[in-house]
Design an enzyme around this catalytic site. Structure first.
Site, PDB file in Angstrom:
ATOM      1  N   SER A 190      -9.372 -14.935  10.270  1.00 31.72           N
ATOM      2  CA  SER A 190     -10.663 -15.530  10.613  1.00 31.72           C
ATOM      3  C   SER A 190     -10.535 -16.478  11.804  1.00 31.72           C
ATOM      4  O   SER A 190     -11.411 -16.524  12.667  1.00 31.72           O
ATOM      5  CB  SER A 190     -11.248 -16.263   9.411  1.00 31.72           C
ATOM      6  OG  SER A 190     -10.435 -17.367   9.037  1.00 31.72           O
ATOM      7  N   ARG A 194     -12.605 -15.419  15.149  1.00 30.77           N
ATOM      8  CA  ARG A 194     -13.721 -16.321  15.481  1.00 30.77           C
ATOM      9  C   ARG A 194     -13.625 -16.772  16.936  1.00 30.77           C
ATOM     10  O   ARG A 194     -14.608 -16.718  17.687  1.00 30.77           O
ATOM     11  CB  ARG A 194     -13.724 -17.525  14.546  1.00 30.77           C
ATOM     12  CG  ARG A 194     -14.881 -18.497  14.827  1.00 30.77           C
ATOM     13  CD  ARG A 194     -14.802 -19.710  13.917  1.00 30.77           C
ATOM     14  NE  ARG A 194     -15.105 -19.379  12.533  1.00 30.77           N
ATOM     15  CZ  ARG A 194     -14.204 -19.271  11.561  1.00 30.77           C
ATOM     16  NH1 ARG A 194     -12.919 -19.466  11.824  1.00 30.77           N
ATOM     17  NH2 ARG A 194     -14.564 -18.972  10.333  1.00 30.77           N
ATOM     18  N   ASN A 198     -16.148 -15.197  20.080  1.00 26.02           N
ATOM     19  CA  ASN A 198     -17.036 -16.068  20.854  1.00 26.02           C
ATOM     20  C   ASN A 198     -16.679 -16.065  22.343  1.00 26.02           C
ATOM     21  O   ASN A 198     -17.578 -16.022  23.199  1.00 26.02           O
ATOM     22  CB  ASN A 198     -16.983 -17.489  20.305  1.00 26.02           C
ATOM     23  CG  ASN A 198     -17.825 -17.668  19.068  1.00 26.02           C
ATOM     24  OD1 ASN A 198     -19.029 -17.874  19.129  1.00 26.02           O
ATOM     25  ND2 ASN A 198     -17.187 -17.563  17.909  1.00 26.02           N
TER      26      ASN A 198
END
Length: 262
Positions: A190, A194, A198
Site C-alpha cells: 500500500s 499509493r 499519485n
C-alpha cells in the site's frame, strides 16, 4: 511534439532510460535522480548545520529547524520507544520523497529535450513515478517492521505474533499465519502503490496538458495557465504524499514495536 502522434509522444515520455530490455534491466534515470535528490537533501542540511548560529537564524536555517522540530514532534507523539533511529529516518523520508516529487514541477519537455542534446533519447525524471523506486523504499520499511518486532520481543516473539494472533489456539495457527501475513504484506504494498499512483497520475496530467495545447492551436494560449494551475495544486500533492509516506512509516514501526512490547 513535432513529427510525433499523440500516442507516440505520451509513450516517449513514459519510457525509462534502461540498461536493457529484460526483466532485470535497471532504470538509470530513476537511480540518477534518486541519488541527485539525496545529494540535494544532504547538501542543504549539511550547509545549514555548518553555518548554524544560536543568534537570529537565516531563512534557510529557520525553515530547516521548523521541519526538524515538526517531524520530531510527530515521531514523539506516535512512536513510544527509542527515537534515535526513527526520528532521523522520518526526516530523511519526508525530505527525500518531497525533493523527488518536486522534480515533477519542472516543465515536462525540458529535461527530456536537454538529455536529447547528449544523445539520450528517453528520460523520466520523477523517481517516485517509478514503481520500482517506491516498492524498493517500501521493502526497506518492511524490513524495519520485522527488525523492530524482533528487537522488542525476539525471534520467538515474532513467530508467536504471526501464528497465535488473533486466535490464541494451536489449531488456528495456519489461519492466523495467513491472516497476519496478508496484513503484514499489505503495508509495504500500500505504501508503494499509493505514492506511485499519485505521482504517476500527476506526471501524466502534465503530459496530457502539453499534448492538448500542442495539438490544438485554438487552445494553445491556455497551455501556460493550465500548467501553472496544475503545478500550484500539485505542490499540495507532492507535499502531502511525502508526509503520508513518512507518517505511515512511523505508524507501522510504532505498531510493530508496541505489539511486540505487549
Amino acid at each position: 511534439m513535432s513529427g510525433q502522434t499523440t500516442s507516440e509522444y505520451i509513450g516517449h515520455h513514459l519510457q525509462f532510460l534502461k540498461t536493457g530490455d529484460s526483466f532485470w534491466s535497471i532504470h538509470v534515470d530513476t537511480l540518477f535522480f534518486s541519488v541527485l535528490a539525496a545529494v540535494i537533501f544532504l547538501a542543504v542540511f549539511r550547509s545549514v548545520a555548518k553555518k548554524a548560529t544560536s543568534g537570529v537564524p537565516g531563512k534557510l536555517q529557520c525553515a530547516v529547524e521548523i521541519v526538524v522540530e515538526w517531524i520530531n514532534g510527530i515521531v514523539k507523539e506516535n512512536f513510544h520507544g527509542p527515537r534515535n533511529v526513527v526520528a532521523p529516518l522520518a526526516l530523511t523520508i519526508f525530505c527525500w520523497v518531497f525533493i523527488m516529487n518536486a522534480i515533477d514541477l519542472i516543465p515536462v519537455d525540458f529535461l527530456p529535450q536537454l538529455a536529447g542534446l547528449f544523445g539520450i533519447h528517453y528520460l523520466r525524471a520523477v523517481p517516485t513515478a517509478d514503481i520500482s523506486a517506491t516498492l524498493g523504499m517500501s521493502l526497506c520499511v518492511f524490513a524495519l517492521i520485522l527488525f523492530y518486532t524482533v528487537k522488542s520481543k525476539g525471534f520467538g516473539g515474532l513467530v508467536k505474533e504471526y501464528t497465535l494472533h488473533p486466535f490464541n489456539h494451536w489449531a488456528f495457527i495456519p489461519v492466523n499465519f495467513i491472516l497476519e501475513t496478508v496484513t503484514l504484506l499489505a503495508k509495504p504494498i500500500s505504501l508503494a502503490f499509493r505514492l506511485f499512483g499519485n505521482m504517476y497520475a500527476g506526471e501524466l496530467i502534465f503530459i496530457l496538458i502539453a499534448v492538448m495545447y500542442s495539438a490544438n492551436a485554438a487552445i494553445a494560449a491556455l497551455g501556460i495557465p493550465l500548467h501553472l494551475a496544475w503545478a500550484i495544486f500539485h505542490i499540495l500533492v507532492i507535499t502531502l504524499q511525502a508526509f503520508i509516506f513518512m507518517m505511515l512509516t512511523v505508524v507501522y514501526l510504532s505498531i510493530a514495536y508496541n505489539k511486540a512490547e505487549h
